[in-house]
Scaffold this motif. Structure first.
Motif, short mmCIF file in Angstrom:
data_model
loop_
_atom_site.label_atom_id
_atom_site.label_comp_id
_atom_site.label_asym_id
_atom_site.label_seq_id
_atom_site.Cartn_x
_atom_site.Cartn_y
_atom_site.Cartn_z
N SER A 199 0.82 -1.22 0.00
CA SER A 199 0.00 0.00 0.00
C SER A 199 0.85 1.26 0.00
CB SER A 199 -0.87 -0.01 1.26
OG SER A 199 -1.38 1.28 1.51
N TYR B 239 -1.79 0.64 10.17
CA TYR B 239 -2.00 -0.06 8.89
C TYR B 239 -0.74 0.04 8.03
CZ TYR B 239 -3.72 -0.73 4.09
OH TYR B 239 -3.88 -1.14 2.79
N ARG C 200 -16.65 -1.21 -3.22
CA ARG C 200 -16.00 -0.59 -2.07
C ARG C 200 -16.98 -0.56 -0.90
NH1 ARG C 200 -10.83 0.32 -0.23
NH2 ARG C 200 -10.08 2.37 -0.83
P1 NAP Z 1 -11.23 -5.27 1.46
O1 NAP Z 1 -12.39 -5.10 0.54
O2 NAP Z 1 -11.29 -4.62 2.80
O3 NAP Z 1 -11.03 -6.85 1.69
C1 NAP Z 1 -10.25 -7.36 2.74
C2 NAP Z 1 -10.37 -8.86 2.73
O4 NAP Z 1 -9.58 -9.39 3.81
C3 NAP Z 1 -11.81 -9.38 2.96
O5 NAP Z 1 -12.01 -10.51 2.13
C4 NAP Z 1 -11.78 -9.80 4.41
O6 NAP Z 1 -12.66 -10.84 4.73
C5 NAP Z 1 -10.35 -10.34 4.52
N1 NAP Z 1 -9.94 -10.42 5.91
C6 NAP Z 1 -9.86 -9.41 6.82
N2 NAP Z 1 -9.45 -9.88 8.00
C7 NAP Z 1 -9.28 -11.22 7.85
C8 NAP Z 1 -8.88 -12.25 8.73
N3 NAP Z 1 -8.57 -12.02 10.00
N4 NAP Z 1 -8.80 -13.52 8.23
C9 NAP Z 1 -9.15 -13.79 6.93
N5 NAP Z 1 -9.52 -12.83 6.06
C10 NAP Z 1 -9.60 -11.57 6.52
O7 NAP Z 1 -9.86 -4.83 0.77
P2 NAP Z 1 -9.58 -4.45 -0.77
O8 NAP Z 1 -10.01 -3.05 -0.99
O9 NAP Z 1 -10.09 -5.53 -1.63
O10 NAP Z 1 -7.99 -4.43 -0.80
C11 NAP Z 1 -7.26 -5.62 -1.10
C12 NAP Z 1 -5.85 -5.49 -0.54
O11 NAP Z 1 -5.21 -4.36 -1.12
C13 NAP Z 1 -5.81 -5.26 0.97
O12 NAP Z 1 -4.72 -5.96 1.50
C14 NAP Z 1 -5.58 -3.77 1.11
O13 NAP Z 1 -4.91 -3.46 2.31
C15 NAP Z 1 -4.74 -3.49 -0.11
N6 NAP Z 1 -4.88 -2.13 -0.60
C16 NAP Z 1 -6.10 -1.70 -1.01
C17 NAP Z 1 -6.23 -0.39 -1.44
C18 NAP Z 1 -7.58 0.13 -1.93
O14 NAP Z 1 -7.67 1.32 -2.24
N7 NAP Z 1 -8.59 -0.71 -2.05
C19 NAP Z 1 -5.14 0.48 -1.47
C20 NAP Z 1 -3.91 0.00 -1.04
C21 NAP Z 1 -3.79 -1.32 -0.62
P3 NAP Z 1 -14.12 -10.53 5.35
O15 NAP Z 1 -14.99 -10.31 4.15
O16 NAP Z 1 -14.44 -11.76 6.11
O17 NAP Z 1 -13.98 -9.32 6.21
#
Ligand code: NAP
Length: 332
Positions: free
Chosen positions: A131, A155, A189
């Motif tokens: 990130s 984070y 989102r």
């Molecule tokens: P997201 O929608 O928040 O999805 C997070 C995922 O992680 C969900 O499937 C969640 O499962 C799972 N999770 C959370 N805690 C967990 C646990 N303890 N055990 C197993 N699974 C768990 O995130 P995203 O937007 O798709 O982003 C994907 C990745 O890219 C993340 O690592 C994020 O930090 C990184 N990232 C995203 C952005 C952005 O703008 N979107 C920017 C920079 C980096 P549940 O459904 O059960 O909660």
């Protein structure tokens, strides 16, 4: 058939990634968080609907033994680590849990992938969803792969650990890459994120269901892209001959106010300022004020480029939220 193991499969990016991998002919294995109370994550239902043959494995990212066992059992050819606490705000509320699931879990998965590769003699490829928050209050703008890693939030610190561990295992011989993702959005989102809060709020005000929307600072600048594009970068990093780190960003920053203005305009509301309040309670501690990424390296090596600009992203999200409200209104 090659097998891909995806953590965070029920999240925004996981939805698009798993869909793309299945369409490309891979067997898709999803790590799914065990449900505490027997209720099913709605994201999982959506995922099952678009990924035929999805194989689910229950494991919490905080459970190192369970995670390692899933890697050993699936014996994937590629691992995508997208799971974890993905919100800076939530990481301030749960700093230790964030360290565990967004930081230490990366080391667990990398080591399990490495062990698998050693045992089978077959290459395992790994990509980490890193990130822009690892850069914190960056001294230069735009940021690139040489920008110092100096996080300013729990984070960012957890992601920084994961990012460095990717480098450690790459040096050890694993095809491990980190995509340093800048903010990317889509109709998937969650509403806890400011962008979706804005698009949903604009849609509700346009529909006459609400009159105001309360936000934190409108001055924060972010580099917002389109989530399906960022998932493409993850796959390209796995397919690249040589593993590396890649900044994935549009290179254009906008303020939260720009986002509000664009969202309200799309919803057909001219006087956005009459509907928006700011409340210091929504301002995060140590907010990184300007994030904008230089993705030249990804463009040159991976051939990656964003397909949607800022206004297209906002429009797609507002249109989705307006359509959701219209669908509810049509229900008997
Ligand atoms: P997201 O929608 O928040 O999805 C997070 C995922 O992680 C969900 O499937 C969640 O499962 C799972 N999770 C959370 N805690 C967990 C646990 N303890 N055990 C197993 N699974 C768990 O995130 P995203 O937007 O798709 O982003 C994907 C990745 O890219 C993340 O690592 C994020 O930090 C990184 N990232 C995203 C952005 C952005 O703008 N979107 C920017 C920079 C980096 P549940 O459904 O059960 O909660």
């Amino acid at each position: 058939m090659p097998a891909a193991l995806v953590t965070g499969a029920t999240g925004q990016d996981g939805y698009y990634l798993c869909q793309g991998l299945a369409a490309a002919g891979l067997e898709v294995h999803a790590v799914v968080r065990p449900s505490d109370d027997g209720t099913q994550d709605p994201g999982l239902d959506d995922l099952r609907a678009v990924v035929p043959g999805l194989v689910e494995h229950e494991a919490d990212l905080g459970d190192a033994d369970a995670l390692s066992a899933v890697v050993a059992e699936v014996a994937p050819t590629e691992v995508y680590n997208l799971g974890g606490i993905s919100s800076v705000a939530q990481s301030w509320a749960q700093p230790v849990a964030t360290g565990l699931v967004s930081g230490l879990a990366v080391g667990v998965l990398l080591d399990a992938a490495w062990q698998l590769q050693e045992r089978t003699g077959r290459q395992v490829r790994f990509v980490q969803a890193s990130s822009a928050e690892i850069f914190g209050e960056a001294p230069t703008s735009p940021q690139d792969e040489r920008t110092p890693v100096r996080p300013r939030s729990p984070y960012g610190a957890a992601k920084a650990y994961g990012h460095h561990m990717v480098g450690v295992y790459r040096a050890r011989g694993l095809h491990a890459s980190a995509v340093v993702l800048y903010n990317h959005e889509s109709p998937r989102r969650p509403e806890a994120f400011v962008t979706r809060k804005i698009t949903r709020g604009a849609a509700r005000i346009a529909a006459g269901l609400d009159s105001t929307l309360t936000l934190g600072s409108l001055d924060v600048r972010r580099d917002w892209g389109w989530a399906p594009d960022y998932v493409e970068a993850m796959v390209a990093a796995v397919r690249a001959d040589v593993p590396d780190d890649y900044v994935i960003a549009t290179g254009v920053a906008h303020t939260v106010e720009d986002f509000v203005r664009a969202a309200f305009a799309r919803a057909g509301i001219d006087d956005w300022a009459a509907h928006v309040r700011t409340d210091p309670a929504f301002v995060r501690p140590a907010e990184a004020s300007l994030q904008v990424g230089d993705s030249t390296h990804a463009r040159e090596v991976l051939g990656w480029q964003p397909t949607k600009g800022f206004t297209d992203v906002v429009d797609a999200m507002v249109d989705h939220d307006l359509a959701l409200l219209a669908a509810v209104g049509r229900r008997p």
